[in-house]
Design a protein around this motif. Structure first.
Motif, PDB file in Angstrom:
ATOM      1  N   TYR A   1     -26.246  -5.454 -15.771  1.00 50.60           N
ATOM      2  CA  TYR A   1     -27.308  -4.454 -15.837  1.00 50.60           C
ATOM      3  C   TYR A   1     -27.065  -3.272 -14.896  1.00 50.60           C
ATOM      4  O   TYR A   1     -27.865  -2.345 -14.864  1.00 50.60           O
ATOM      5  CB  TYR A   1     -28.652  -5.106 -15.515  1.00 50.60           C
ATOM      6  CG  TYR A   1     -29.000  -6.233 -16.456  1.00 50.60           C
ATOM      7  CD1 TYR A   1     -28.966  -6.038 -17.829  1.00 50.60           C
ATOM      8  CD2 TYR A   1     -29.357  -7.493 -15.981  1.00 50.60           C
ATOM      9  CE1 TYR A   1     -29.279  -7.061 -18.703  1.00 50.60           C
ATOM     10  CE2 TYR A   1     -29.666  -8.530 -16.849  1.00 50.60           C
ATOM     11  CZ  TYR A   1     -29.624  -8.308 -18.206  1.00 50.60           C
ATOM     12  OH  TYR A   1     -29.930  -9.326 -19.065  1.00 50.60           O
TER      13      TYR A   1
ATOM     14  N   SER B   1     -35.583  -9.365  -9.723  1.00 50.74           N
ATOM     15  CA  SER B   1     -36.805 -10.086  -9.372  1.00 50.74           C
ATOM     16  C   SER B   1     -36.774 -11.503  -9.923  1.00 50.74           C
ATOM     17  O   SER B   1     -37.160 -12.464  -9.250  1.00 50.74           O
ATOM     18  CB  SER B   1     -38.025  -9.337  -9.915  1.00 50.74           C
ATOM     19  OG  SER B   1     -37.944  -9.194 -11.318  1.00 50.74           O
TER      20      SER B   1
ATOM     21  N   ARG C   1     -23.977   2.039 -16.307  1.00 49.31           N
ATOM     22  CA  ARG C   1     -24.689   3.252 -16.689  1.00 49.31           C
ATOM     23  C   ARG C   1     -23.803   4.108 -17.596  1.00 49.31           C
ATOM     24  O   ARG C   1     -22.568   4.037 -17.533  1.00 49.31           O
ATOM     25  CB  ARG C   1     -25.085   4.071 -15.446  1.00 49.31           C
ATOM     26  CG  ARG C   1     -26.030   3.364 -14.500  1.00 49.31           C
ATOM     27  CD  ARG C   1     -27.413   3.184 -15.090  1.00 49.31           C
ATOM     28  NE  ARG C   1     -28.323   2.588 -14.133  1.00 49.31           N
ATOM     29  CZ  ARG C   1     -28.498   1.285 -13.968  1.00 49.31           C
ATOM     30  NH1 ARG C   1     -27.803   0.426 -14.707  1.00 49.31           N
ATOM     31  NH2 ARG C   1     -29.355   0.829 -13.080  1.00 49.31           N
TER      32      ARG C   1
ATOM     33  N   GLU D   1     -32.310   4.299 -18.235  1.00 46.88           N
ATOM     34  CA  GLU D   1     -33.635   3.875 -17.762  1.00 46.88           C
ATOM     35  C   GLU D   1     -33.889   2.413 -18.134  1.00 46.88           C
ATOM     36  O   GLU D   1     -34.401   1.628 -17.325  1.00 46.88           O
ATOM     37  CB  GLU D   1     -34.699   4.773 -18.380  1.00 46.88           C
ATOM     38  CG  GLU D   1     -36.113   4.455 -17.879  1.00 46.88           C
ATOM     39  CD  GLU D   1     -37.156   5.390 -18.469  1.00 46.88           C
ATOM     40  OE1 GLU D   1     -38.354   5.162 -18.232  1.00 46.88           O
ATOM     41  OE2 GLU D   1     -36.754   6.343 -19.177  1.00 46.88           O
ATOM     42  N   MET D   2     -33.496   2.051 -19.360  1.00 47.58           N
ATOM     43  CA  MET D   2     -33.648   0.654 -19.779  1.00 47.58           C
ATOM     44  C   MET D   2     -32.811  -0.280 -18.904  1.00 47.58           C
ATOM     45  O   MET D   2     -33.283  -1.337 -18.453  1.00 47.58           O
ATOM     46  CB  MET D   2     -33.221   0.512 -21.239  1.00 47.58           C
ATOM     47  CG  MET D   2     -33.294  -0.920 -21.771  1.00 47.58           C
ATOM     48  SD  MET D   2     -32.393  -1.150 -23.324  1.00 47.58           S
ATOM     49  CE  MET D   2     -30.702  -1.003 -22.735  1.00 47.58           C
TER      50      MET D   2
ATOM     51  N   GLU E   1     -31.784   0.213 -15.903  1.00 48.66           N
ATOM     52  CA  GLU E   1     -32.372   0.167 -14.562  1.00 48.66           C
ATOM     53  C   GLU E   1     -33.538  -0.815 -14.507  1.00 48.66           C
ATOM     54  O   GLU E   1     -33.660  -1.598 -13.559  1.00 48.66           O
ATOM     55  CB  GLU E   1     -32.829   1.570 -14.168  1.00 48.66           C
ATOM     56  CG  GLU E   1     -33.341   1.679 -12.727  1.00 48.66           C
ATOM     57  CD  GLU E   1     -33.714   3.095 -12.341  1.00 48.66           C
ATOM     58  OE1 GLU E   1     -34.253   3.286 -11.255  1.00 48.66           O
ATOM     59  OE2 GLU E   1     -33.447   4.006 -13.156  1.00 48.66           O
ATOM     60  N   ARG E   2     -34.371  -0.794 -15.547  1.00 49.34           N
ATOM     61  CA  ARG E   2     -35.495  -1.723 -15.572  1.00 49.34           C
ATOM     62  C   ARG E   2     -35.015  -3.166 -15.736  1.00 49.34           C
ATOM     63  O   ARG E   2     -35.551  -4.082 -15.103  1.00 49.34           O
ATOM     64  CB  ARG E   2     -36.447  -1.355 -16.716  1.00 49.34           C
ATOM     65  CG  ARG E   2     -37.174  -0.044 -16.488  1.00 49.34           C
ATOM     66  CD  ARG E   2     -38.298   0.148 -17.479  1.00 49.34           C
ATOM     67  NE  ARG E   2     -39.036   1.373 -17.240  1.00 49.34           N
ATOM     68  CZ  ARG E   2     -40.132   1.721 -17.907  1.00 49.34           C
ATOM     69  NH1 ARG E   2     -40.601   0.936 -18.859  1.00 49.34           N
ATOM     70  NH2 ARG E   2     -40.749   2.860 -17.623  1.00 49.34           N
ATOM     71  N   LEU E   3     -34.004  -3.362 -16.597  1.00 46.45           N
ATOM     72  CA  LEU E   3     -33.450  -4.702 -16.758  1.00 46.45           C
ATOM     73  C   LEU E   3     -32.858  -5.217 -15.443  1.00 46.45           C
ATOM     74  O   LEU E   3     -32.996  -6.393 -15.109  1.00 46.45           O
ATOM     75  CB  LEU E   3     -32.373  -4.699 -17.849  1.00 46.45           C
ATOM     76  CG  LEU E   3     -32.871  -4.555 -19.286  1.00 46.45           C
ATOM     77  CD1 LEU E   3     -31.685  -4.431 -20.243  1.00 46.45           C
ATOM     78  CD2 LEU E   3     -33.734  -5.747 -19.680  1.00 46.45           C
ATOM     79  N   GLU E   4     -32.184  -4.303 -14.726  1.00 50.88           N
ATOM     80  CA  GLU E   4     -31.625  -4.687 -13.425  1.00 50.88           C
ATOM     81  C   GLU E   4     -32.737  -5.095 -12.458  1.00 50.88           C
ATOM     82  O   GLU E   4     -32.611  -6.074 -11.712  1.00 50.88           O
ATOM     83  CB  GLU E   4     -30.814  -3.534 -12.854  1.00 50.88           C
ATOM     84  CG  GLU E   4     -30.102  -3.882 -11.539  1.00 50.88           C
ATOM     85  CD  GLU E   4     -29.306  -2.705 -10.996  1.00 50.88           C
ATOM     86  OE1 GLU E   4     -28.595  -2.896 -10.002  1.00 50.88           O
ATOM     87  OE2 GLU E   4     -29.409  -1.596 -11.580  1.00 50.88           O
ATOM     88  N   TYR E   5     -33.829  -4.328 -12.502  1.00 48.67           N
ATOM     89  CA  TYR E   5     -34.970  -4.659 -11.633  1.00 48.67           C
ATOM     90  C   TYR E   5     -35.560  -6.022 -11.997  1.00 48.67           C
ATOM     91  O   TYR E   5     -35.794  -6.866 -11.127  1.00 48.67           O
ATOM     92  CB  TYR E   5     -36.031  -3.566 -11.756  1.00 48.67           C
ATOM     93  CG  TYR E   5     -37.320  -3.918 -11.062  1.00 48.67           C
ATOM     94  CD1 TYR E   5     -37.430  -3.865  -9.668  1.00 48.67           C
ATOM     95  CD2 TYR E   5     -38.433  -4.326 -11.809  1.00 48.67           C
ATOM     96  CE1 TYR E   5     -38.627  -4.202  -9.040  1.00 48.67           C
ATOM     97  CE2 TYR E   5     -39.617  -4.658 -11.189  1.00 48.67           C
ATOM     98  CZ  TYR E   5     -39.713  -4.597  -9.801  1.00 48.67           C
ATOM     99  OH  TYR E   5     -40.877  -4.944  -9.182  1.00 48.67           O
ATOM    100  N   PHE E   6     -35.761  -6.232 -13.312  1.00 48.45           N
ATOM    101  CA  PHE E   6     -36.307  -7.511 -13.743  1.00 48.45           C
ATOM    102  C   PHE E   6     -35.349  -8.653 -13.418  1.00 48.45           C
ATOM    103  O   PHE E   6     -35.764  -9.732 -13.000  1.00 48.45           O
ATOM    104  CB  PHE E   6     -36.584  -7.482 -15.252  1.00 48.45           C
ATOM    105  CG  PHE E   6     -37.727  -6.594 -15.637  1.00 48.45           C
ATOM    106  CD1 PHE E   6     -38.872  -6.539 -14.866  1.00 48.45           C
ATOM    107  CD2 PHE E   6     -37.654  -5.795 -16.773  1.00 48.45           C
ATOM    108  CE1 PHE E   6     -39.920  -5.710 -15.204  1.00 48.45           C
ATOM    109  CE2 PHE E   6     -38.698  -4.963 -17.126  1.00 48.45           C
ATOM    110  CZ  PHE E   6     -39.841  -4.924 -16.340  1.00 48.45           C
ATOM    111  N   GLU E   7     -34.047  -8.398 -13.625  1.00 47.77           N
ATOM    112  CA  GLU E   7     -33.050  -9.430 -13.324  1.00 47.77           C
ATOM    113  C   GLU E   7     -33.067  -9.768 -11.850  1.00 47.77           C
ATOM    114  O   GLU E   7     -32.989 -10.931 -11.451  1.00 47.77           O
ATOM    115  CB  GLU E   7     -31.656  -8.941 -13.747  1.00 47.77           C
ATOM    116  CG  GLU E   7     -30.513  -9.886 -13.395  1.00 47.77           C
ATOM    117  CD  GLU E   7     -30.499 -11.117 -14.251  1.00 47.77           C
ATOM    118  OE1 GLU E   7     -29.702 -12.032 -13.941  1.00 47.77           O
ATOM    119  OE2 GLU E   7     -31.278 -11.201 -15.209  1.00 47.77           O
TER     120      GLU E   7
END
Length: 569
Positions: free
Chosen positions: A190, A222, A193, A211-212, A214-220
């Motif tokens: 994730y 967490s 880029r 952007e997607m 980045e969000r997946l990386e954040y969710f991953e």
């Protein structure tokens, strides 16, 4: 100003179309020029040459003056006067006209004719020179046109080739970048880029994709923290278990092994966790045994110079279309020690009780003997009841001794070569009185031509007798119990079919367990007979089983292997 991909494609197509029009326009322009020059030569010079040659022929013809030959000449001269195109041609034509007029006035004169021929020849020479000059110019123009067209075509080819090579990259490069990015995301990378410095649709897509990601990386990130926390908590729970446990996922990868399991296997966590089960199989005998052990029999492991007994259980966890497994090893050493103590206690007590029971049985026989005195009716009935209880206790003690022998692993087989009918007759004779009490008929199929078998006659007869006893116990009065003997493929099978109430399917797989009794059964027993029968048959290398349905009776059977059949009598 941002240009969309659609407009870029449209502009690129328009650019190629303009290049095509430019090439065609230049070619048409020079072709028209060459056509005009050729037409000018034809109209201007070739007509003058034609008129001049015709006038020469008129001059050479006889009777130019006498026969009114001046009329055609005059017509040709007039046409020539109307077709003056070259410098100096007008003066020559005027001289020719003046000489012709004199000729018409004075008549034929050789000097005038010669002068006219000279002027005509000058007109011809002038037009021939003009033709040559125009031809040279036309050739020069054609060469220039060819060079221009070739040069322009070369330039356009280079431009078009460069456009064709580079323009598809406007579409393909972003597509390749997106393809690589999607593959990386599918691999859970994730952090990947897409870097596109463009202000078109692909640029917007790249921004949305980044952007997607980045969000997946954040969710991953967490979720990873949560997973690490849950993993730590799960490891703490697993390590706190008293039973040794090993987890294997659906792909055959070892997920965990608690401290107890690592101690038993004699390995460290880094040597087993995350590795494939096949890899550990080749290195660790105990692990290979645990994977392949399906009998759930206790096994011995020596720890700290002390024998410990464990029993393994494989728990399957449903996971999508496949199942993960958890191997649990329970320490049953204390139970094993208690079981050994129990077995020894039962064997000792059973053996010690047999002596006084045999003595009491002998005393009962003496009481029944008339030489010791006669008994009244009540006394006789009491003696009979005591005798039945005595026989029942002796049977229970016999079963307990057999069980103790089985549990101690000391089953001694006395192999004998006997007809199969001897086993059947021995079992039937034992239950004859019980069958008569309920008026139950015992039938044997087939009744003759039974083979000789090599078995432990006493234990095999005991098993068949146990089947018959149960069949008579559960069958209704005035019914039939059937003994069937089947021998094929060098195997012999004994079966007993009754007409009792039958056994529910949910209890069929437990019917041979020790102390198990079918719930709701009216006849009570020790629950050891079938368990001992199973041990006796399996000790001889055979198999035992039951087939039953509610309301259709039960069929108990045991099969002895090929070596049992010797020949047929």
């Amino acid at each position: 100003m941002a240009i969309s991909v659609k407009n870029k494609i449209w502009l690129g197509t328009l650019f190629l179309f303009v290049l095509l029009l430019l090439t065609g326009g230049v070619g048409v322009y020079y072709i028209v020029q060459l056509k005009d020059q050729a037409k000018a030569v034809l109209q201007d010079n070739y007509e003058s040459l034609s008129y001049a040659h015709a006038m020469q022929q008129q001059l050479d013809a006889p009777g130019l003056i006498q026969l009114n030959g001046t009329v055609p000449f005059d017509s040709l001269l007039r046409l020539q006067e109307e077709n003056i195109t070259e410098p100096g041609e007008k003066e020559l034509t005027n001289k020719l006209r003046a000489d012709f007029e004199k000729l018409k006035t004075t008549g034929r004169a050789d000097s005038l004719v010669s002068q006219m021929r000279f002027n005509i020849q000058e007109i011809i020479s002038l037009n021939m020179g003009a033709i040559n000059e125009k031809s040279r110019k036309a050739e020069t123009a054609a060469t220039s046109a060819f060079n221009y067209i070739i040069g322009l075509a070369g330039i356009i080819f280079i431009i078009a080739f460069t456009f064709i090579v580079n323009f598809p990259a406007v579409i393909t490069n972003p597509v390749k970048a997106f393809t690589v990015a999607i593959k990386e995301i599918s691999k859970k990378n994730y952090k990947h880029r897409i870097h596109l410095n463009r202000q078109d649709e692909f640029g917007s897509m790249a921004e949305a994709f980044n952007e997607m990601a980045e969000r997946l990386e954040y969710f991953e990130s967490s979720n990873l923290k949560k997973l690490m926390f849950e993993k730590s908590r799960a490891e703490a729970v697993i390590n706190s278990l008293k039973d040794a446990s090993i987890g294997i996922d659906k792909a055959g990868t070892i997920l965990f092994a608690n401290a107890q399991a690592l101690q038993l296997l004699g390995v460290k966590a880094r040597d087993i966790v995350g590795k494939k089960a096949e890899e550990i199989n080749s290195k660790n005998d105990l692990f290979r045994f645990l994977i392949s052990n399906e009998n759930k029999v206790p096994f011995k492991v020596v720890l700290d110079n002390k024998e410990n007994y464990f029993i393994s259980e494989i728990i399957e966890v449903d996971q999508e279309e496949t199942k993960s497994r958890v191997i649990v090893m329970k320490n049953v050493t204390s139970f094993k020690e208690l079981d050994v103590a129990k077995t020894n206690f039962i064997a000792t007590i059973s053996h010690e009780l047999k002596t006084p029971l045999a003595s009491s049985d002998f005393s009962l026989k003496l009481l029944e003997n008339q030489h010791t005195g006669s008994l009244n009716k009540e006394q006789a009935e009491l003696v009979q009841h005591i005798k039945q209880d005595n026989q029942r206790i002796l049977k229970i003690l016999s079963e307990l001794l057999n069980m103790a022998q089985v549990e101690a692993g000391r089953i001694q087989l006395n192999w004998q070569k006997i007809p199969a009918s001897v086993i059947i007759d021995g079992a039937i004779n034992t239950v004859t009185s019980a069958a008569k009490e309920k008026n139950i008929q015992v039938e044997v199929k087939p009744g003759s031509s039974l083979p000789y078998v090599e078995v432990d006659a006493e234990k095999t007869t005991w098993v068949l007798n146990n089947f018959l006893t149960n069949a008579i116990k559960y069958s209704p009065e005035n019914s039939i119990v059937t003994i069937d003997v089947d021998y094929k493929d060098d195997n012999i099978t004994f079966s007993v079919q009754d007409n009792g109430p039958g056994i529910s399917k949910e209890y069929l797989n437990r019917i041979f367990e020790r102390y198990f009794q079918v719930p709701g059964s009216k006849s009570k027993g020790t629950g050891l007979g079938l368990a001992i029968s199973k041990d006796f048959i399996e000790a001889q290398g055979g198999k035992i089983g039951v087939e039953s349905e509610i309301g259709k009776g039960a069929r108990f059977w045991f099969m002895l292997p090929g070596k049992a059949i010797l020949n047929q009598s």
